[in-house]
Design an enzyme around this catalytic site. Structure first.
Site, short mmCIF file in Angstrom:
data_model
loop_
_atom_site.label_atom_id
_atom_site.label_comp_id
_atom_site.label_asym_id
_atom_site.label_seq_id
_atom_site.Cartn_x
_atom_site.Cartn_y
_atom_site.Cartn_z
N LYS A 14 -13.01 0.40 0.80
CA LYS A 14 -13.42 1.34 -0.25
C LYS A 14 -14.14 0.50 -1.23
CE LYS A 14 -9.35 3.10 -1.51
NZ LYS A 14 -8.35 2.23 -0.83
N ARG A 89 -5.82 10.03 -5.89
CA ARG A 89 -4.94 9.41 -4.85
C ARG A 89 -3.82 10.35 -4.79
NH1 ARG A 89 -6.62 3.55 -5.25
NH2 ARG A 89 -5.41 2.39 -3.93
N ARG A 128 -7.12 -11.55 1.73
CA ARG A 128 -7.82 -11.30 0.50
C ARG A 128 -6.73 -12.11 -0.48
NH1 ARG A 128 -9.24 -5.60 -2.16
NH2 ARG A 128 -7.08 -5.35 -2.37
N ARG A 134 -4.51 -11.50 -6.84
CA ARG A 134 -4.16 -10.04 -7.01
C ARG A 134 -2.70 -10.14 -6.64
NH1 ARG A 134 -8.04 -5.26 -5.14
NH2 ARG A 134 -5.95 -4.14 -5.04
N ARG A 146 2.62 -0.42 -0.65
CA ARG A 146 1.32 0.38 -1.13
C ARG A 146 0.83 1.42 0.12
NH1 ARG A 146 -2.45 -4.70 -2.22
NH2 ARG A 146 -3.91 -2.80 -2.47
P1 B4P Z 1 -11.30 -3.53 -0.18
O1 B4P Z 1 -12.61 -2.88 0.22
O2 B4P Z 1 -11.21 -4.46 -1.33
O3 B4P Z 1 -10.18 -2.47 -0.09
P2 B4P Z 1 -9.92 -0.97 -1.22
O4 B4P Z 1 -9.78 -0.12 0.14
O5 B4P Z 1 -10.80 -0.95 -2.11
O6 B4P Z 1 -8.28 -1.71 -1.65
P3 B4P Z 1 -7.31 -1.17 -2.72
O7 B4P Z 1 -6.56 0.00 -2.26
O8 B4P Z 1 -6.49 -2.44 -2.56
O9 B4P Z 1 -7.66 -1.29 -4.01
P4 B4P Z 1 -7.61 -0.23 -5.43
O10 B4P Z 1 -8.12 -1.17 -6.16
O11 B4P Z 1 -8.15 1.01 -5.13
O12 B4P Z 1 -11.00 -4.27 1.24
C1 B4P Z 1 -9.87 -5.05 1.29
C2 B4P Z 1 -10.09 -6.38 2.07
O13 B4P Z 1 -10.64 -6.13 3.34
C3 B4P Z 1 -11.24 -7.20 1.35
O14 B4P Z 1 -10.82 -8.58 1.40
C4 B4P Z 1 -12.30 -6.98 2.14
O15 B4P Z 1 -13.25 -8.19 2.26
C5 B4P Z 1 -11.98 -6.95 3.36
N1 B4P Z 1 -12.77 -5.97 4.35
C6 B4P Z 1 -13.44 -4.85 3.82
N2 B4P Z 1 -14.04 -4.29 4.95
C7 B4P Z 1 -13.78 -5.17 6.15
C8 B4P Z 1 -14.24 -5.05 7.39
N3 B4P Z 1 -15.16 -4.20 7.87
N4 B4P Z 1 -13.69 -6.04 8.22
C9 B4P Z 1 -13.07 -6.99 7.97
N5 B4P Z 1 -12.51 -7.18 6.55
C10 B4P Z 1 -12.88 -6.16 5.63
O16 B4P Z 1 -6.19 -0.13 -5.88
C11 B4P Z 1 -5.17 -1.11 -6.32
C12 B4P Z 1 -3.89 -0.54 -7.08
O17 B4P Z 1 -4.41 0.29 -8.09
C13 B4P Z 1 -3.27 0.50 -6.27
O18 B4P Z 1 -2.17 0.20 -5.16
C14 B4P Z 1 -2.51 1.10 -7.40
O19 B4P Z 1 -1.49 0.48 -7.94
C15 B4P Z 1 -3.41 1.28 -8.52
N6 B4P Z 1 -4.39 2.53 -8.50
C16 B4P Z 1 -5.67 2.62 -8.23
N7 B4P Z 1 -6.39 3.78 -8.46
C17 B4P Z 1 -5.32 4.45 -8.61
C18 B4P Z 1 -5.22 5.97 -8.79
N8 B4P Z 1 -6.31 6.79 -8.83
N9 B4P Z 1 -4.03 6.55 -9.14
C19 B4P Z 1 -2.82 5.66 -9.16
N10 B4P Z 1 -2.85 4.29 -9.00
C20 B4P Z 1 -4.31 3.88 -8.82
#
Ligand code: B4P
Length: 205
Positions: A14, A89, A128, A134, A146
């Protein structure tokens, strides 16, 4: 105004894809994960409270993230469109978002749900975790919590938007560019259905 949700489990890309979408369409990025990490870095009372949940892989309470999003929406009255990354979420967050947008006479126009198998998610997040610093990426146990939170509390949000005929599933395995091209196709189609012009000259390509 065009409002897009990027939806999917932790590690589905995302944050990664949001960045490419913003560069291309100039939407305003609203990432609750980034906002919470920023609060933690600044050691605000909100950040210190949120850290307790995030460190163990749990979701932060709804009222905290809903208030953050509400403040950000109010702070950007001239935005051309928003990309919601990692929000909503829970179903309560989705209902709150609909109400906040209705107050601004707008709505969610498209929800793109990134599909990635669980073992690939764990692989990406552990990778990552080697460099991100993190704490929620550092251990497989926390990553599995998670993912469990996602299936228990977040995946019902997909049904919420499916009932509104807004949800599209996107295969999110492949290169980052391949995934972006699949997302772009859906966004361009929706913009055209809404008779909205692509928001940047580059987006015609
Ligand atoms: P990202 O792109 O970073 O992943 P994400 O889906 O954004 O992750 P996440 O769920 O951790 O984040 P958030 O900050 O929302 O990709 C992950 C990895 O994969 C990276 O290293 C990237 O390079 C790699 N990658 C991406 N695409 C790829 C591909 N095509 N091929 C190979 N590798 C690839 O959430 C973090 C925490 O914040 C949650 O657990 C929760 O505790 C809290 N939180 C956030 N929003 C919340 C909400 N609305 N309500 C309650 N808690 C919340």
């Amino acid at each position: 105004m065009f409002n897009l949700i990027l939806f999917g489990p932790p590690g589905s890309g995302k944050g990664t894809q949001s960045q490419l979408i913003i560069d291309h369409y100039q939407f305003t990025h609203l990432s609750t994960g980034d906002m919470l990490r920023n609060e933690i870095e600044r050691q605000t009372p909100l950040g210190l409270e949120a850290k307790k949940f995030m460190d163990r892989g749990a979701l932060v309470p709804d009222e905290v993230v809903i208030a953050m999003i509400s403040n950000r929406l109010d702070a950007q009255p001239d935005a051309k469109g928003f990309i919601f990354d990692g929000f909503p979420r829970t179903t309560a967050q989705a209902q709150a978002l609909d109400k906040l947008l209705a107050l601004k006479s707008t709505a969610i126009h498209l929800v793109l749900s990134l599909q990635v198998p669980e073992e690939e998610l764990i692989k990406r997040l552990l990778l990552r975790g080697q460099t991100s610093g993190r704490s929620d990426d550092a251990s497989e146990t926390v990553i599995r919590v998670r993912i469990a939170e996602y299936y228990n509390k977040t995946s019902p949000v997909a049904d919420y938007y499916a009932r509104q005929h807004k949800l599209h599933q996107i295969q999110a395995v492949g290169t980052i560019e391949e995934v972006f091209s699949r997302l772009k196709e859906k966004i361009d189609k929706r913009l055209s259905e809404l008779s909205l012009h692509p928001l940047s000259s580059g987006s015609r390509s």
